[in-house]
Design a protein around this motif. Structure first.
Motif, PDB file in Angstrom:
ATOM      1  N   GLY A   1      -4.925   7.086   2.823  1.00 16.79           N
ATOM      2  CA  GLY A   1      -5.868   6.267   2.075  1.00 16.79           C
ATOM      3  C   GLY A   1      -6.950   5.682   2.958  1.00 16.79           C
ATOM      4  O   GLY A   1      -8.105   6.120   2.938  1.00 16.79           O
ATOM      5  N   THR A   2      -6.570   4.692   3.772  1.00 15.32           N
ATOM      6  CA  THR A   2      -7.532   3.926   4.572  1.00 15.32           C
ATOM      7  C   THR A   2      -8.536   4.802   5.321  1.00 15.32           C
ATOM      8  O   THR A   2      -9.734   4.493   5.346  1.00 15.32           O
ATOM      9  CB  THR A   2      -6.745   3.030   5.570  1.00 15.32           C
TER      10      THR A   2
ATOM     11  N   ASN B   1      -4.239   8.695 -11.232  1.00 18.86           N
ATOM     12  CA  ASN B   1      -3.261   7.666 -10.859  1.00 18.86           C
ATOM     13  C   ASN B   1      -3.338   6.434 -11.759  1.00 18.86           C
ATOM     14  O   ASN B   1      -4.426   5.962 -12.093  1.00 18.86           O
ATOM     15  CB  ASN B   1      -3.543   7.261  -9.398  1.00 18.86           C
TER      16      ASN B   1
ATOM     17  N   HIS C   1       2.064   3.952  -9.695  1.00 22.37           N
ATOM     18  CA  HIS C   1       2.359   2.909  -8.719  1.00 22.37           C
ATOM     19  C   HIS C   1       3.079   1.804  -9.487  1.00 22.37           C
ATOM     20  O   HIS C   1       2.724   1.522 -10.626  1.00 22.37           O
ATOM     21  CB  HIS C   1       1.035   2.399  -8.155  1.00 22.37           C
TER      22      HIS C   1
ATOM     23  N   GLY D   1       1.107   5.633   4.638  1.00 20.39           N
ATOM     24  CA  GLY D   1       1.093   4.345   5.329  1.00 20.39           C
ATOM     25  C   GLY D   1       0.858   4.496   6.815  1.00 20.39           C
ATOM     26  O   GLY D   1       1.739   4.963   7.533  1.00 20.39           O
ATOM     27  N   GLY D   2      -0.356   4.153   7.262  1.00 18.32           N
ATOM     28  CA  GLY D   2      -0.658   4.146   8.691  1.00 18.32           C
ATOM     29  C   GLY D   2      -0.936   5.517   9.283  1.00 18.32           C
ATOM     30  O   GLY D   2      -1.109   5.641  10.492  1.00 18.32           O
TER      31      GLY D   2
ATOM     32  N   GLN E   1       6.149   4.980   0.655  1.00 21.57           N
ATOM     33  CA  GLN E   1       5.056   4.083   1.048  1.00 21.57           C
ATOM     34  C   GLN E   1       5.565   3.081   2.083  1.00 21.57           C
ATOM     35  O   GLN E   1       6.239   2.106   1.763  1.00 21.57           O
ATOM     36  CB  GLN E   1       4.484   3.339  -0.176  1.00 21.57           C
TER      37      GLN E   1
ATOM     38  N   ALA F   1       0.999   0.590   4.921  1.00 21.39           N
ATOM     39  CA  ALA F   1       0.002   1.099   3.973  1.00 21.39           C
ATOM     40  C   ALA F   1      -1.001   0.038   3.530  1.00 21.39           C
ATOM     41  O   ALA F   1      -0.651  -1.131   3.346  1.00 21.39           O
ATOM     42  CB  ALA F   1       0.701   1.673   2.740  1.00 21.39           C
ATOM     43  N   GLY F   2      -2.236   0.467   3.304  1.00 18.32           N
ATOM     44  CA  GLY F   2      -3.264  -0.415   2.758  1.00 18.32           C
ATOM     45  C   GLY F   2      -3.120  -0.538   1.253  1.00 18.32           C
ATOM     46  O   GLY F   2      -2.510   0.307   0.597  1.00 18.32           O
TER      47      GLY F   2
ATOM     48  N   PRO G   1      -5.036   7.640  -4.100  1.00 18.94           N
ATOM     49  CA  PRO G   1      -5.919   7.043  -5.112  1.00 18.94           C
ATOM     50  C   PRO G   1      -6.200   5.602  -4.705  1.00 18.94           C
ATOM     51  O   PRO G   1      -5.287   4.870  -4.333  1.00 18.94           O
ATOM     52  CB  PRO G   1      -5.069   7.101  -6.391  1.00 18.94           C
ATOM     53  N   MET G   2      -7.473   5.178  -4.770  1.00 19.44           N
ATOM     54  CA  MET G   2      -7.811   3.823  -4.300  1.00 19.44           C
ATOM     55  C   MET G   2      -8.749   3.154  -5.303  1.00 19.44           C
ATOM     56  O   MET G   2      -9.975   3.289  -5.236  1.00 19.44           O
ATOM     57  CB  MET G   2      -8.447   3.896  -2.903  1.00 19.44           C
ATOM     58  N   ALA G   3      -8.143   2.415  -6.243  1.00 20.05           N
ATOM     59  CA  ALA G   3      -8.909   1.749  -7.300  1.00 20.05           C
ATOM     60  C   ALA G   3      -9.910   0.773  -6.693  1.00 20.05           C
ATOM     61  O   ALA G   3      -9.581   0.014  -5.783  1.00 20.05           O
ATOM     62  CB  ALA G   3      -7.958   1.018  -8.242  1.00 20.05           C
TER      63      ALA G   3
HETATM   64  C1  LIG Z   1      -8.492   0.408  -0.763  1.00 23.82           C
HETATM   65  C2  LIG Z   1      -7.148   0.856  -1.269  1.00 23.82           C
HETATM   66  C3  LIG Z   1      -6.912   0.910  -2.638  1.00 23.82           C
HETATM   67  C4  LIG Z   1      -5.689   1.409  -3.122  1.00 23.82           C
HETATM   68  N1  LIG Z   1      -5.519   1.531  -4.471  1.00 23.82           N
HETATM   69  C5  LIG Z   1      -4.429   2.193  -4.943  1.00 23.82           C
HETATM   70  C6  LIG Z   1      -4.342   2.576  -6.319  1.00 23.82           C
HETATM   71  O1  LIG Z   1      -5.240   2.318  -7.118  1.00 23.82           O
HETATM   72  N2  LIG Z   1      -3.224   3.249  -6.722  1.00 23.82           N
HETATM   73  C7  LIG Z   1      -2.215   3.590  -5.843  1.00 23.82           C
HETATM   74  O2  LIG Z   1      -1.243   4.206  -6.259  1.00 23.82           O
HETATM   75  N3  LIG Z   1      -2.280   3.230  -4.541  1.00 23.82           N
HETATM   76  C8  LIG Z   1      -3.366   2.575  -4.066  1.00 23.82           C
HETATM   77  N4  LIG Z   1      -3.450   2.283  -2.719  1.00 23.82           N
HETATM   78  C9  LIG Z   1      -2.313   2.588  -1.827  1.00 23.82           C
HETATM   79  C10 LIG Z   1      -2.322   4.042  -1.427  1.00 23.82           C
HETATM   80  O3  LIG Z   1      -1.817   4.840  -2.507  1.00 23.82           O
HETATM   81  C11 LIG Z   1      -1.450   4.386  -0.202  1.00 23.82           C
HETATM   82  O4  LIG Z   1      -0.152   3.897  -0.354  1.00 23.82           O
HETATM   83  C12 LIG Z   1      -2.030   3.871   1.108  1.00 23.82           C
HETATM   84  O5  LIG Z   1      -3.422   4.006   1.142  1.00 23.82           O
HETATM   85  C13 LIG Z   1      -1.442   4.637   2.289  1.00 23.82           C
HETATM   86  O6  LIG Z   1      -1.613   3.948   3.487  1.00 23.82           O
HETATM   87  P1  LIG Z   1      -2.940   4.004   4.410  1.00 23.82           P
HETATM   88  O7  LIG Z   1      -3.970   3.220   3.650  1.00 23.82           O
HETATM   89  O8  LIG Z   1      -2.520   3.359   5.667  1.00 23.82           O
HETATM   90  O9  LIG Z   1      -3.336   5.456   4.553  1.00 23.82           O
HETATM   91  C14 LIG Z   1      -4.665   1.792  -2.212  1.00 23.82           C
HETATM   92  C15 LIG Z   1      -4.914   1.711  -0.835  1.00 23.82           C
HETATM   93  C16 LIG Z   1      -6.140   1.265  -0.347  1.00 23.82           C
HETATM   94  C17 LIG Z   1      -6.368   1.243   1.136  1.00 23.82           C
END
Ligand SMILES: Cc1cc2nc3c(=O)[nH]c(=O)nc-3n(C[C@H](O)[C@H](O)[C@H](O)COP(=O)(O)O)c2cc1C
Length: 358
Positions: free
Chosen positions: A249-250, A76, A139, A227-228, A182, A186-187, A26-28
Protein backbone atom coordinates in the motif's frame (compact mmCIF):
# COMPACT_ATOMS: atom_id res chain seq x y z
CA UNK A 1 10.61 -21.96 -0.48
CA UNK A 2 8.85 -25.29 -0.07
CA UNK A 3 7.28 -27.08 -3.03
CA UNK A 4 3.90 -26.63 -1.36
CA UNK A 5 4.32 -22.83 -1.06
CA UNK A 6 5.41 -22.56 -4.69
CA UNK A 7 2.42 -24.64 -5.86
CA UNK A 8 0.04 -22.44 -3.82
CA UNK A 9 1.52 -19.32 -5.39
CA UNK A 10 1.17 -20.68 -8.95
CA UNK A 11 -2.42 -21.75 -8.28
CA UNK A 12 -3.29 -18.31 -6.86
CA UNK A 13 -1.79 -16.42 -9.81
CA UNK A 14 -3.63 -18.69 -12.24
CA UNK A 15 -6.93 -18.24 -10.42
CA UNK A 16 -6.48 -14.45 -10.26
CA UNK A 17 -5.24 -14.27 -13.85
CA UNK A 18 -2.20 -12.12 -13.01
CA UNK A 19 1.46 -12.50 -13.95
CA UNK A 20 3.08 -11.05 -10.80
CA UNK A 21 2.40 -12.05 -7.17
CA UNK A 22 1.79 -8.38 -6.36
CA UNK A 23 -1.47 -6.84 -5.17
CA UNK A 24 -1.89 -3.08 -4.83
CA UNK A 25 -3.59 -2.43 -1.50
CA UNK A 26 -6.96 -0.70 -1.83
CA UNK A 27 -6.55 2.72 -0.18
CA UNK A 28 -9.77 4.68 0.37
CA UNK A 29 -9.38 8.44 0.15
CA UNK A 30 -6.08 8.49 -1.76
CA UNK A 31 -6.82 6.78 -5.04
CA UNK A 32 -9.38 6.03 -7.73
CA UNK A 33 -9.43 3.69 -10.73
CA UNK A 34 -6.29 5.24 -12.28
CA UNK A 35 -3.92 3.62 -9.76
CA UNK A 36 -5.74 0.29 -10.09
CA UNK A 37 -5.52 0.38 -13.88
CA UNK A 38 -1.78 1.17 -13.84
CA UNK A 39 -0.99 -1.75 -11.51
CA UNK A 40 -3.23 -4.23 -13.34
CA UNK A 41 -1.74 -3.20 -16.69
CA UNK A 42 1.75 -3.86 -15.26
CA UNK A 43 0.81 -7.46 -14.36
CA UNK A 44 -0.17 -7.02 -10.71
CA UNK A 45 -3.69 -6.82 -9.24
CA UNK A 46 -4.94 -3.24 -9.02
CA UNK A 47 -7.60 -2.38 -6.44
CA UNK A 48 -10.49 0.07 -6.22
CA UNK A 49 -11.48 1.03 -2.64
CA UNK A 50 -15.24 1.53 -2.32
CA UNK A 51 -15.59 2.46 1.38
CA UNK A 52 -15.78 6.24 0.82
CA UNK A 53 -17.72 6.20 -2.47
CA UNK A 54 -21.45 6.64 -3.00
CA UNK A 55 -22.92 3.79 -5.05
CA UNK A 56 -23.25 6.12 -8.06
CA UNK A 57 -19.61 7.12 -7.77
CA UNK A 58 -18.63 3.45 -7.42
CA UNK A 59 -20.49 2.58 -10.64
CA UNK A 60 -18.73 5.50 -12.37
CA UNK A 61 -15.33 4.30 -11.18
CA UNK A 62 -16.03 0.73 -12.26
CA UNK A 63 -17.18 1.92 -15.69
CA UNK A 64 -13.96 3.92 -16.11
CA UNK A 65 -11.86 1.02 -14.85
CA UNK A 66 -13.48 -1.51 -17.19
CA UNK A 67 -13.03 0.93 -20.11
CA UNK A 68 -9.30 1.32 -19.34
CA UNK A 69 -8.17 -2.28 -18.82
CA UNK A 70 -9.28 -5.79 -19.61
CA UNK A 71 -7.02 -7.13 -16.82
CA UNK A 72 -8.37 -8.46 -13.49
CA UNK A 73 -8.89 -6.07 -10.57
CA UNK A 74 -10.13 -6.06 -6.98
CA UNK A 75 -13.00 -4.03 -5.49
CA UNK A 76 -12.68 -3.48 -1.76
CA UNK A 77 -15.31 -2.88 0.93
CA UNK A 78 -15.42 -2.38 4.66
CA UNK A 79 -17.85 -4.56 6.59
CA UNK A 80 -18.19 -2.90 9.98
CA UNK A 81 -21.44 -2.64 11.92
CA UNK A 82 -22.44 1.06 11.98
CA UNK A 83 -22.44 2.27 15.62
CA UNK A 84 -25.26 3.83 17.58
CA UNK A 85 -24.37 7.52 18.08
CA UNK A 86 -23.36 8.29 21.69
CA UNK A 87 -24.19 11.98 22.45
CA UNK A 88 -22.24 12.00 25.77
CA UNK A 89 -19.05 10.79 24.08
CA UNK A 90 -19.59 13.16 21.15
CA UNK A 91 -19.84 16.15 23.51
CA UNK A 92 -16.70 15.06 25.43
CA UNK A 93 -14.92 14.90 22.08
CA UNK A 94 -16.17 18.33 21.02
CA UNK A 95 -14.89 19.68 24.38
CA UNK A 96 -11.46 18.17 23.72
CA UNK A 97 -11.41 19.83 20.30
CA UNK A 98 -12.81 23.19 21.53
CA UNK A 99 -9.41 24.96 21.89
CA UNK A 100 -8.60 24.06 18.28
CA UNK A 101 -11.98 25.29 17.02
CA UNK A 102 -11.22 28.60 18.82
CA UNK A 103 -7.76 28.80 17.27
CA UNK A 104 -9.21 28.14 13.80
CA UNK A 105 -12.22 30.44 14.26
CA UNK A 106 -14.63 27.54 13.65
CA UNK A 107 -18.18 27.61 15.06
CA UNK A 108 -18.53 24.05 16.42
CA UNK A 109 -22.35 24.25 16.27
CA UNK A 110 -22.19 24.61 12.48
CA UNK A 111 -20.35 21.35 11.78
CA UNK A 112 -22.47 19.05 9.59
CA UNK A 113 -21.99 15.26 9.63
CA UNK A 114 -19.43 14.11 7.05
CA UNK A 115 -19.71 11.42 4.39
CA UNK A 116 -18.40 8.71 6.73
CA UNK A 117 -17.72 5.19 5.50
CA UNK A 118 -20.41 2.75 4.41
CA UNK A 119 -20.25 -1.00 5.05
CA UNK A 120 -20.93 -3.54 2.26
CA UNK A 121 -24.67 -4.00 1.69
CA UNK A 122 -27.28 -5.54 -0.61
CA UNK A 123 -27.35 -2.21 -2.51
CA UNK A 124 -23.56 -2.39 -2.97
CA UNK A 125 -23.87 -5.96 -4.23
CA UNK A 126 -26.45 -4.82 -6.81
CA UNK A 127 -24.17 -1.91 -7.81
CA UNK A 128 -21.16 -4.15 -8.56
CA UNK A 129 -23.13 -7.01 -10.15
CA UNK A 130 -23.14 -5.58 -13.73
CA UNK A 131 -19.34 -5.29 -13.59
CA UNK A 132 -18.71 -8.85 -12.31
CA UNK A 133 -15.49 -7.89 -10.49
CA UNK A 134 -12.97 -10.77 -10.65
CA UNK A 135 -11.85 -10.14 -7.05
CA UNK A 136 -13.69 -8.62 -4.07
CA UNK A 137 -11.85 -7.93 -0.82
CA UNK A 138 -13.14 -7.09 2.64
CA UNK A 139 -11.66 -5.28 5.63
CA UNK A 140 -13.03 -5.78 9.21
CA UNK A 141 -14.22 -9.37 8.64
CA UNK A 142 -16.72 -10.63 6.08
CA UNK A 143 -20.28 -9.53 5.23
CA UNK A 144 -23.33 -11.61 6.30
CA UNK A 145 -23.43 -15.12 4.73
CA UNK A 146 -26.21 -14.29 2.23
CA UNK A 147 -24.30 -11.21 1.00
CA UNK A 148 -21.08 -13.20 0.70
CA UNK A 149 -22.94 -15.89 -1.25
CA UNK A 150 -24.16 -13.14 -3.60
CA UNK A 151 -20.58 -11.98 -4.18
CA UNK A 152 -19.50 -15.54 -4.96
CA UNK A 153 -22.41 -15.98 -7.38
CA UNK A 154 -20.84 -13.12 -9.39
CA UNK A 155 -17.80 -15.39 -9.79
CA UNK A 156 -15.58 -13.20 -7.59
CA UNK A 157 -12.58 -14.56 -5.69
CA UNK A 158 -12.90 -13.31 -2.10
CA UNK A 159 -10.04 -11.88 -0.02
CA UNK A 160 -10.18 -10.65 3.58
CA UNK A 161 -7.65 -9.33 6.10
CA UNK A 162 -6.57 -11.14 9.29
CA UNK A 163 -4.46 -9.61 12.05
CA UNK A 164 -4.14 -12.82 14.13
CA UNK A 165 -4.08 -16.58 13.44
CA UNK A 166 -7.57 -16.87 14.99
CA UNK A 167 -8.95 -14.32 12.53
CA UNK A 168 -7.32 -16.19 9.63
CA UNK A 169 -8.93 -19.47 10.72
CA UNK A 170 -12.30 -17.71 11.10
CA UNK A 171 -12.07 -16.17 7.62
CA UNK A 172 -11.13 -19.51 6.04
CA UNK A 173 -14.02 -21.26 7.81
CA UNK A 174 -16.49 -18.56 6.70
CA UNK A 175 -15.64 -18.54 3.00
CA UNK A 176 -12.56 -16.38 2.26
CA UNK A 177 -10.73 -17.81 -0.77
CA UNK A 178 -7.43 -16.29 0.38
CA UNK A 179 -6.41 -14.46 3.55
CA UNK A 180 -4.36 -11.26 3.78
CA UNK A 181 -1.94 -11.40 6.73
CA UNK A 182 -2.01 -7.75 7.81
CA UNK A 183 1.02 -7.16 10.01
CA UNK A 184 1.13 -4.41 12.62
CA UNK A 185 3.46 -2.38 10.38
CA UNK A 186 0.70 -1.78 7.82
CA UNK A 187 -0.54 1.71 6.98
CA UNK A 188 -4.21 2.68 7.28
CA UNK A 189 -6.87 0.88 9.30
CA UNK A 190 -6.16 -2.26 11.27
CA UNK A 191 -8.42 -4.97 9.89
CA UNK A 192 -9.17 -6.71 13.22
CA UNK A 193 -12.75 -7.85 13.76
CA UNK A 194 -12.91 -10.68 16.35
CA UNK A 195 -11.84 -8.50 19.26
CA UNK A 196 -12.99 -4.94 18.71
CA UNK A 197 -11.83 -3.38 21.98
CA UNK A 198 -8.75 -1.44 20.80
CA UNK A 199 -6.84 -2.02 24.05
CA UNK A 200 -6.90 -5.83 23.82
CA UNK A 201 -7.08 -6.14 20.03
CA UNK A 202 -3.97 -4.06 19.43
CA UNK A 203 -1.85 -5.71 22.09
CA UNK A 204 -2.45 -9.13 20.49
CA UNK A 205 -1.49 -8.17 16.95
CA UNK A 206 1.79 -9.19 15.36
CA UNK A 207 4.35 -7.89 12.92
CA UNK A 208 4.10 -9.16 9.33
CA UNK A 209 7.01 -11.61 9.55
CA UNK A 210 5.68 -13.18 12.76
CA UNK A 211 2.06 -13.42 11.55
CA UNK A 212 2.76 -14.61 7.99
CA UNK A 213 4.51 -17.97 8.61
CA UNK A 214 2.03 -18.85 11.37
CA UNK A 215 -0.94 -18.17 9.11
CA UNK A 216 0.70 -19.99 6.18
CA UNK A 217 1.12 -23.06 8.44
CA UNK A 218 -2.39 -22.89 9.89
CA UNK A 219 -4.46 -22.28 6.73
CA UNK A 220 -5.25 -24.30 3.62
CA UNK A 221 -6.12 -21.20 1.56
CA UNK A 222 -3.31 -19.00 0.18
CA UNK A 223 -1.92 -16.27 2.44
CA UNK A 224 -1.04 -12.80 1.11
CA UNK A 225 1.46 -10.77 3.14
CA UNK A 226 0.79 -7.06 3.86
CA UNK A 227 2.49 -4.47 6.04
CA UNK A 228 5.88 -2.78 5.76
CA UNK A 229 6.77 -4.44 2.45
CA UNK A 230 8.07 -1.71 0.19
CA UNK A 231 10.87 -3.00 -2.05
CA UNK A 232 11.92 -6.01 -4.12
CA UNK A 233 13.89 -7.53 -1.22
CA UNK A 234 10.86 -7.32 1.08
CA UNK A 235 8.66 -8.97 -1.54
CA UNK A 236 11.17 -11.81 -2.00
CA UNK A 237 11.48 -12.25 1.80
CA UNK A 238 7.69 -12.50 2.24
CA UNK A 239 7.44 -15.11 -0.51
CA UNK A 240 10.27 -17.07 1.16
CA UNK A 241 8.26 -17.07 4.41
CA UNK A 242 5.27 -18.72 2.76
CA UNK A 243 3.31 -15.85 1.20
CA UNK A 244 1.55 -16.80 -2.02
CA UNK A 245 1.58 -13.10 -2.95
CA UNK A 246 2.27 -9.71 -1.39
CA UNK A 247 0.00 -6.68 -0.93
CA UNK A 248 1.68 -3.26 -0.98
CA UNK A 249 0.00 0.00 0.00
CA UNK A 250 2.19 2.81 1.35
CA UNK A 251 4.86 2.49 -1.38
CA UNK A 252 2.28 3.54 -4.01
CA UNK A 253 1.24 6.77 -2.25
CA UNK A 254 3.61 9.10 -4.13
CA UNK A 255 2.83 7.64 -7.56
CA UNK A 256 1.31 10.24 -9.91
CA UNK A 257 -1.78 8.02 -10.38
CA UNK A 258 -2.61 8.25 -6.64
CA UNK A 259 -4.78 11.17 -5.44
CA UNK A 260 -2.71 11.60 -2.24
CA UNK A 261 -3.01 15.23 -1.03
CA UNK A 262 -0.09 17.66 -1.15
CA UNK A 263 0.35 17.69 2.67
CA UNK A 264 0.24 13.88 2.79
CA UNK A 265 2.84 13.63 -0.02
CA UNK A 266 5.10 16.14 1.75
CA UNK A 267 4.88 14.21 5.04
CA UNK A 268 5.65 10.87 3.34
CA UNK A 269 8.69 12.35 1.62
CA UNK A 270 10.00 13.96 4.85
CA UNK A 271 11.73 12.62 7.94
CA UNK A 272 8.35 12.82 9.73
CA UNK A 273 7.48 9.52 8.01
CA UNK A 274 9.97 7.73 10.29
CA UNK A 275 7.44 8.06 13.11
CA UNK A 276 4.03 6.49 12.70
CA UNK A 277 1.52 5.44 15.35
CA UNK A 278 -1.87 3.79 15.62
CA UNK A 279 -4.60 6.34 16.17
CA UNK A 280 -8.40 6.50 16.51
CA UNK A 281 -8.62 10.31 16.24
CA UNK A 282 -9.56 10.57 12.58
CA UNK A 283 -12.20 7.86 12.13
CA UNK A 284 -12.74 6.08 15.47
CA UNK A 285 -10.95 2.85 14.50
CA UNK A 286 -7.23 2.28 15.02
CA UNK A 287 -5.27 3.12 11.89
CA UNK A 288 -1.58 3.78 11.32
CA UNK A 289 -0.49 7.24 10.24
CA UNK A 290 2.43 9.65 10.47
CA UNK A 291 2.52 11.30 13.90
CA UNK A 292 1.15 14.86 13.72
CA UNK A 293 0.03 17.64 16.04
CA UNK A 294 -3.41 16.15 16.80
CA UNK A 295 -1.90 12.77 17.74
CA UNK A 296 0.78 14.40 19.95
CA UNK A 297 -1.55 16.78 21.80
CA UNK A 298 -4.74 14.70 22.13
CA UNK A 299 -3.06 11.29 22.51
CA UNK A 300 -3.34 8.94 19.50
CA UNK A 301 -5.92 6.62 21.13
CA UNK A 302 -7.95 9.28 22.98
CA UNK A 303 -10.97 7.42 24.47
CA UNK A 304 -13.33 10.35 23.77
CA UNK A 305 -13.02 9.92 19.98
CA UNK A 306 -16.43 8.61 18.79
CA UNK A 307 -16.78 5.09 17.40
CA UNK A 308 -15.95 4.31 13.76
CA UNK A 309 -16.70 6.06 11.49
CA UNK A 310 -18.33 8.87 13.51
CA UNK A 311 -15.05 10.47 14.66
CA UNK A 312 -14.50 11.78 11.12
CA UNK A 313 -17.13 14.54 11.44
CA UNK A 314 -15.74 16.63 14.30
CA UNK A 315 -12.13 16.75 13.12
CA UNK A 316 -12.88 17.35 9.41
CA UNK A 317 -13.15 21.19 9.56
CA UNK A 318 -9.87 21.39 11.49
CA UNK A 319 -8.26 19.25 8.81
CA UNK A 320 -9.56 21.56 6.07
CA UNK A 321 -8.44 24.66 7.98
CA UNK A 322 -4.88 23.35 8.51
CA UNK A 323 -4.55 21.93 4.99
CA UNK A 324 -5.51 25.33 3.51
CA UNK A 325 -2.34 26.59 5.21
CA UNK A 326 -0.27 23.67 3.96
CA UNK A 327 -0.24 21.83 7.31
CA UNK A 328 -1.23 18.23 8.05
CA UNK A 329 -1.78 18.89 11.79
CA UNK A 330 -5.31 17.40 11.79
CA UNK A 331 -5.09 15.13 8.72
CA UNK A 332 -5.03 11.35 8.66
CA UNK A 333 -1.54 10.96 7.18
CA UNK A 334 -1.95 7.19 6.72
CA UNK A 335 1.37 5.42 6.26
CA UNK A 336 2.90 2.09 7.14
CA UNK A 337 6.06 1.88 9.23
CA UNK A 338 8.19 1.60 6.11
CA UNK A 339 7.75 4.63 3.85
CA UNK A 340 11.24 4.21 2.38
CA UNK A 341 9.77 2.55 -0.70
CA UNK A 342 7.57 5.54 -1.61
CA UNK A 343 8.72 6.81 -4.99
CA UNK A 344 7.18 9.46 -7.21
CA UNK A 345 7.30 7.23 -10.28
CA UNK A 346 4.48 5.76 -12.37
CA UNK A 347 2.72 2.90 -10.57
CA UNK A 348 3.47 0.46 -13.39
CA UNK A 349 7.17 1.17 -13.02
CA UNK A 350 6.96 0.74 -9.24
CA UNK A 351 5.10 -2.57 -9.68
CA UNK A 352 7.86 -3.87 -11.98
CA UNK A 353 10.54 -2.65 -9.52
CA UNK A 354 8.82 -4.51 -6.64
CA UNK A 355 8.94 -7.69 -8.75
CA UNK A 356 12.62 -7.30 -9.66
CA UNK A 357 13.89 -10.06 -7.31
CA UNK A 358 11.39 -12.77 -8.25
C1 LIG B 1 -3.56 5.38 2.76
C2 LIG B 1 -4.07 4.00 3.08
C3 LIG B 1 -5.43 3.72 2.95
C4 LIG B 1 -5.90 2.41 3.17
N1 LIG B 1 -7.22 2.15 2.94
C5 LIG B 1 -7.65 0.85 2.95
C6 LIG B 1 -8.95 0.51 2.47
O1 LIG B 1 -9.72 1.36 2.04
N2 LIG B 1 -9.31 -0.81 2.50
C7 LIG B 1 -8.45 -1.80 2.94
O2 LIG B 1 -8.82 -2.96 2.93
N3 LIG B 1 -7.21 -1.48 3.41
C8 LIG B 1 -6.79 -0.20 3.40
N4 LIG B 1 -5.50 0.09 3.80
C9 LIG B 1 -4.64 -0.98 4.35
C10 LIG B 1 -4.02 -1.78 3.24
O3 LIG B 1 -4.98 -2.70 2.71
C11 LIG B 1 -2.81 -2.64 3.66
O4 LIG B 1 -3.11 -3.43 4.77
C12 LIG B 1 -1.56 -1.82 3.96
O5 LIG B 1 -1.42 -0.75 3.06
C13 LIG B 1 -0.31 -2.69 3.87
O6 LIG B 1 0.77 -2.10 4.52
P1 LIG B 1 1.77 -1.01 3.87
O7 LIG B 1 0.96 0.25 3.79
O8 LIG B 1 2.88 -0.93 4.84
O9 LIG B 1 2.16 -1.51 2.50
C14 LIG B 1 -5.00 1.39 3.59
C15 LIG B 1 -3.64 1.70 3.74
C16 LIG B 1 -3.16 2.98 3.48
C17 LIG B 1 -1.69 3.24 3.61
Amino acid sequence: MSHDASARRTALLQRLGIALPLLQAPMAGVQDHLLAVAVSEAGGLGALPAAMLTLDALAGELTALRASTSRPFNVNFFCHVPPTPDPARESLWREALAPYYDEAGIDAASIAPGAGRMPFSEAALQAIAPFAPPVVSFHFGLPAPELLAGVKRLGAFVLASATTVDEGLWLEAHGADAVIAQGLEAGGHRGHFLDTDPATALTRQMGTFALLPQLAAALKVPVIAAGGIADAEGVAAALALGAAAVQVGTAYLLCPEATTSAVHRAALASEAARHTALTTLFTGRPARGIVNRAMCELGPLNPAAPAFPLATTAIAPLRQWAERQGRGDFSPLWSGQNARGCRAIPAGELTRALAARL
